[in-house]
Motif scaffolding. Structure first.
Motif, mmCIF file in Angstrom:
data_model
loop_
_atom_site.group_PDB
_atom_site.id
_atom_site.type_symbol
_atom_site.label_atom_id
_atom_site.label_comp_id
_atom_site.label_asym_id
_atom_site.label_seq_id
_atom_site.Cartn_x
_atom_site.Cartn_y
_atom_site.Cartn_z
ATOM 1 N N GLY A 253 0.834 -1.104 -0.115
ATOM 2 C CA GLY A 253 0.034 -0.030 -0.345
ATOM 3 C C GLY A 253 0.737 1.525 0.530
ATOM 4 O O GLY A 253 -0.127 2.454 -0.266
ATOM 5 N N GLY A 254 1.715 1.704 0.510
ATOM 6 C CA GLY A 254 3.028 2.437 0.915
ATOM 7 C C GLY A 254 3.848 1.912 -0.093
ATOM 8 O O GLY A 254 3.122 3.515 -0.811
ATOM 9 N N TYR A 256 2.051 1.882 -3.454
ATOM 10 C CA TYR A 256 1.348 2.356 -4.667
ATOM 11 C C TYR A 256 0.604 3.598 -4.446
ATOM 12 O O TYR A 256 0.526 4.737 -4.664
ATOM 13 N N GLY A 257 0.918 4.361 -2.515
ATOM 14 C CA GLY A 257 1.054 5.409 -2.329
ATOM 15 C C GLY A 257 1.997 6.509 -2.771
ATOM 16 O O GLY A 257 0.955 7.687 -3.519
ATOM 17 N N LEU A 260 0.977 6.870 -6.944
ATOM 18 C CA LEU A 260 -0.355 8.025 -7.286
ATOM 19 C C LEU A 260 0.640 9.261 -6.371
ATOM 20 O O LEU A 260 0.183 10.167 -7.290
ATOM 21 N N ASN A 261 1.016 9.494 -5.902
ATOM 22 C CA ASN A 261 2.126 10.664 -4.879
ATOM 23 C C ASN A 261 2.109 11.733 -6.135
ATOM 24 O O ASN A 261 2.455 12.591 -6.791
#
Length: 264
Positions: A253-254, A256-257, A260-261
């Motif tokens: 999740g980190g 992919y975060g 996205l950022n």
């Protein structure tokens, strides 16, 4: 170190304290090792703090070794090697890396012999781990000699033999879990939902690998997610159920975060 790490239950699963799961014990301390390993490599950390962190890292490694988990040792060493390999820029940096590795190895071995005099159980655990590696090599050579490897082979055979039962929509309440993340995803959700999920996981790993070798465009903090993701994924190929491997999902999740950022 004096606890029996041969139990089959999970940590916190209601078992007695002397039956701690060896893989779970190694999993927790290996991830803690990577957190400490990330912090100790930051330039802003003072030398005094680095000495304390180094002792904490040694303690984590001792616990991983004492657990007898072969995968945890192999994967931890592989990721640390990959980390330093990604930083090689010249022949001089190779020589510097080799010198540091020899120095650290000497310190670790010296620390082990010093501590083992006061904790004889540590020597017993190290010898037990050594024998587990010997039994693993025996399986490669003779096809027998290691119960855990043979047990996994039975689980893999069971997966392929019963593939028709869950290949489309998956299966609920399956036991035991297949000891392989790809097999477990297909067993739980089938090909319809499982294959897109596997693609999602592999894409995250690929992006993480690119980040590791692209230091100029990435924040140093990203490497912490990368270390943990790589370790948890490699460990999941032979151990750890989907529920237990929570740091894998946190790290994924980190990543992919971060991706996205970057697009914003």
């Amino acid at each position: 170190m004096s606890l029996d790490t041969g139990g089959g239950g999970r940590i916190g699963g209601g078992e007695v304290d002397d039956g701690i799961n060896a893989v779970g014990l190694a999993y927790v301390n290996a991830n803690l090792f990577f957190i400490l390993f990330f912090i100790i490599n930051q330039k802003y950390v003072k030398k005094v703090v680095k000495y304390i962190l180094f002792l904490a890292i040694l303690a984590c490694l001792i616990i991983v070794v004492s657990s007898g988990s072969r995968g945890a040792l192999i994967f931890t060493a592989f990721i640390v090697t990959l980390k330093y390999f990604s930083e090689i820029k010249s022949v001089l940096s190779v020589f510097s890396l080799f010198s540091k590795s020899i120095l650290i190895l000497i310190v670790v071995v010296s620390f082990y012999f010093f501590v083992s005099d006061y904790f004889p159980v540590l020597e017993q655990k190290v010898n037990a781990t050594s024998k587990r590696f010997e039994s693993m090599f025996a399986v490669v050579q003779t096809g027998s000699g290691d119960e855990s490897v043979l047990e996994r082979e039975k689980m893999y055979d069971s997966f392929y033999d019963n593939l028709d039962d869950f290949i489309i929509l998956g299966k609920s309440e399956y036991k035991p879990y297949p000891h392989n993340i790809f097999m477990e995803v297909i067993t739980r959700w089938g090909a319809i939902l499982g294959i897109p999920f596997i693609f999602f996981l592999i894409k995250g790993l690929f992006e993480s690998f690119k980040m590791l070798f692209d230091k100029k465009k990435n924040h140093p903090f990203y490497s912490l997610f990368i270390y943990c993701l790589f370790y948890c994924f490699l460990q999941s190929l032979s151990s750890l159920s989907l529920e237990m491997n929570r740091i894998l999902w946190l790290s994924l999740g980190g990543i992919y975060g971060i991706l996205l950022n970057k697009k914003k």
